[in-house]
Enzyme design. Structure first.
Site, PDB file in Angstrom:
ATOM      1  N   ASP A 197       0.840  -1.213   0.000  1.00  0.00           N
ATOM      2  CA  ASP A 197       0.000   0.000   0.000  1.00  0.00           C
ATOM      3  C   ASP A 197       0.873   1.259   0.000  1.00  0.00           C
ATOM      4  O   ASP A 197       0.574   2.228  -0.683  1.00  0.00           O
ATOM      5  CB  ASP A 197      -0.922   0.015   1.230  1.00  0.00           C
ATOM      6  N   GLU A 227      27.998   8.944 -18.310  1.00  0.00           N
ATOM      7  CA  GLU A 227      27.443   8.125 -17.225  1.00  0.00           C
ATOM      8  C   GLU A 227      26.506   7.026 -17.714  1.00  0.00           C
ATOM      9  O   GLU A 227      26.241   6.069 -16.997  1.00  0.00           O
ATOM     10  CB  GLU A 227      26.618   9.024 -16.281  1.00  0.00           C
TER      11      GLU A 227
END
Ligand code: HEM
Length: 488
Positions: free
Chosen positions: A214, A289
């Site tokens: 949840d 990167e």
């Protein structure tokens, strides 16, 4: 008392309820060891690796029964974590005990040994492309049990593990300490847990607790990737348990050494090779990167490379900001995230129907001391050995979960093959993939990386592998606490 395992567990609801089902769930949680359904969350650990003298099994059993009284129950762990969340109270020392099949035998309790075929054979006997046992750390060879101690403070960890080591010494050899391996969590500038290569780790986990599912749904989203799993993906009945609801979980431990210096240098070489291949293309963006992100599947701050071509700034310091609600439906050709990227190999999500059933609850922690800044990418000052990841994972079936992941996905050069007849191999997982020894024929072709994100694949396979070395491991079982206590 009937316990239903084909569901997620709503432990807070069970605490408030008065039904027979809720009582069964709480009784199960009170007899189950912690760390299985949710990580214990402490940043400092000691893995105490022990063996038993089969000739003095009764004394070894009494020792384990006494440690059984110190073991943290799943229920205590959950309520302690909640108290910590609400009021900041330290949840204290966490202790868990795990046994190998050889350990059950040395204790004279083969009758209570869990039955999974891989567990009974032990890791050394399994076909995992691992280095020969002669090259493993000796403490993992013939391992009978592991006691894991975890605390929020390194000095407390040392005193808590010293106390257990003193109790081991007091058995006069009935229980022997074969080795001690300490883990220390590492964090990046945002305070998120990272592994030695510098990448956020531990973000994507299968979640068996409804409260966690949840939370994920409301804070991070579960539209494309629903991390919910049923309890029966992690729990099995504990053969030696004293209660009808006694459960345990299979546990895989692997000491995985990381050559950080060579990995970081290879990231740069990959970026250079891709840039060189695209030198004629005026629209080419330097890879930078994105090379490392293509190897792992996420940028260092956790941004999935299938969602972004650049590392995206994160909205908050909370872990929920690291996105996990994604799959590969919009990346069917591997043009954003290569098929070989670590996270795509180890959890192919939408690439494979039913892929979730092979996931484990990962509980790894880095080991080894570093003098450099783990957050900078300069290869020269990085550790070339002596550091790594203590990979640890819980599951209900070692064959279908850990071994399936390692054999059928990670080490499989054909998986996941692009949907092109006669298309190129995808290569092994560049982070943890291992090839059989002697090397296969034809030799490994390497992996194919995107040249232009979402546009074009490189035409030349690039071999990124060999930076993680397995130094030893074992298949263990986390038995129920009533079993441990009954050993006296
Ligand atoms: C030194 C060894 C390892 C390193 C450096 C490493 C690193 C990482 C990193 C950085 C992530 C991304 C963060 C996350 O989603 O949690 C990740 C995810 C993951 N790793 Fe590893 N890992 C290693 C070993 C393993 C092993 C041995 C396995 C299993 C055989 C494994 C299975 C997974 C899985 C299933 C995920 C989640 C993928 C997803 O759900 O998207 N890892 N790992």
């Amino acid at each position: 008392m009937t316990l239903h395992l084909a569901q997620t567990l709503a432990w807070k609801q069970s605490l408030a309820a008065t039904t027979a089902a809720a009582a069964a769930e709480l009784a199960m949680l009170d007899d189950l060891q912690g760390n299985i359904l949710k990580g214990h969350g402490r940043p400092h650990t000691s893995n105490l690796l022990v063996t038993f003298d089969a000739g003095r099994a009764a004394q070894a059993r009494r020792f384990l029964a006494s440690v059984g009284h110190d073991v943290t129950t799943a229920l205590d762990q959950l309520t302690g974590a909640e108290a910590h969340r609400l009021s900041g109270i330290d949840a204290g020392t966490f202790v868990t005990v795990l046994l190998s099949a050889a350990g059950y035998e040395a204790l004279g309790r083969s009758d209570a040994c869990p039955t999974n075929a891989a567990f009974k054979a032990g890791m050394a006997a399994r076909d995992l492309n691992d280095p020969p046992v002669a090259e493993w750390d000796e403490s993992f060879v013939g391992l009978h049990a592991m006691i894991l101690v975890a605390t929020s403070d390194a000095a407390w960890r040392d005193s808590a593990s010293a106390a257990i080591m003193a109790r081991i010494a007091a058995t006069g050899g009935a229980v022997r300490l074969a080795g001690r391996l300490d883990g220390n969590a590492m964090f990046n500038a945002d305070g998120r847990g990272i592994e030695h290569f510098g990448y956020v780790d531990g973000r994507s986990q299968p979640l068996p607790l409804k409260e966690d599912v949840d939370h994920e749904a409301s804070h991070a989203g579960t539209r494309l990737w629903d991390p919910a799993i049923f309890l029966d993906q992690l729990l099995v009945p504990c053969p030696g348990g004293r209660l009808a609801v006694s459960h345990g979980s299979y546990f895989v431990i692997r000491k995985l050494e990381q050559d950080v210096r060579a990995f970081k240098a290879r990231e740069i070489e990959l970026a250079q090779a891709l840039d060189a291949e695209a030198v004629e293309d005026p629209t080419h963006e330097p890879v930078g990167e994105r090379a490392g992100a293509s190897v792992v599947g996420r940028f260092e701050n956790g941004t999935p490379v299938t969602l972004d071509r650049r590392e995206a700034p994160l909205a908050s310091r909370s872990d929920d900001a690291v996105r996990n609600d994604f799959d590969y439906r919009d990346d069917k050709a591997g043009l954003r995230c290569p098929f070989a990227a670590h996270i795509r190999k180890a959890n192919p999500r939408s690439d494979v129907t039913g892929s979730k059933s092979h996931l484990m609850a990962r509980r790894g922690i880095p080991y080894g001391q570093r003098k450099d800044d783990a957050n900078d990418d300069a290869p020269a000052d990085k550790a070339a050995g002596g550091v790594g990841l203590i990979f640890m994972a819980y599951q209900a079936d070692i064959v279908n979960q850990f071994e399936f992941t390692q054999n059928k996905w990670v080490d499989n050069r054909q998986f996941a093959r692009p949907l092109v007849i006669g298309g190129p191999e995808t290569g092994i997982d560049p982070v943890i993939g291992q090839l059989p020894s002697p090397a296969p024929n034809p030799p490994a072709a390497g992996q194919l990386y995107p040249l232009e994100w979402d546009r074009r694949l490189s035409g030349t396979p690039f071999d990124f592998s060999g930076f993680v070395t397995m130094r030893g491991g074992e298949y263990l079982f986390a038995p129920s606490i009533s079993f441990l206590k009954s050993l006296s």
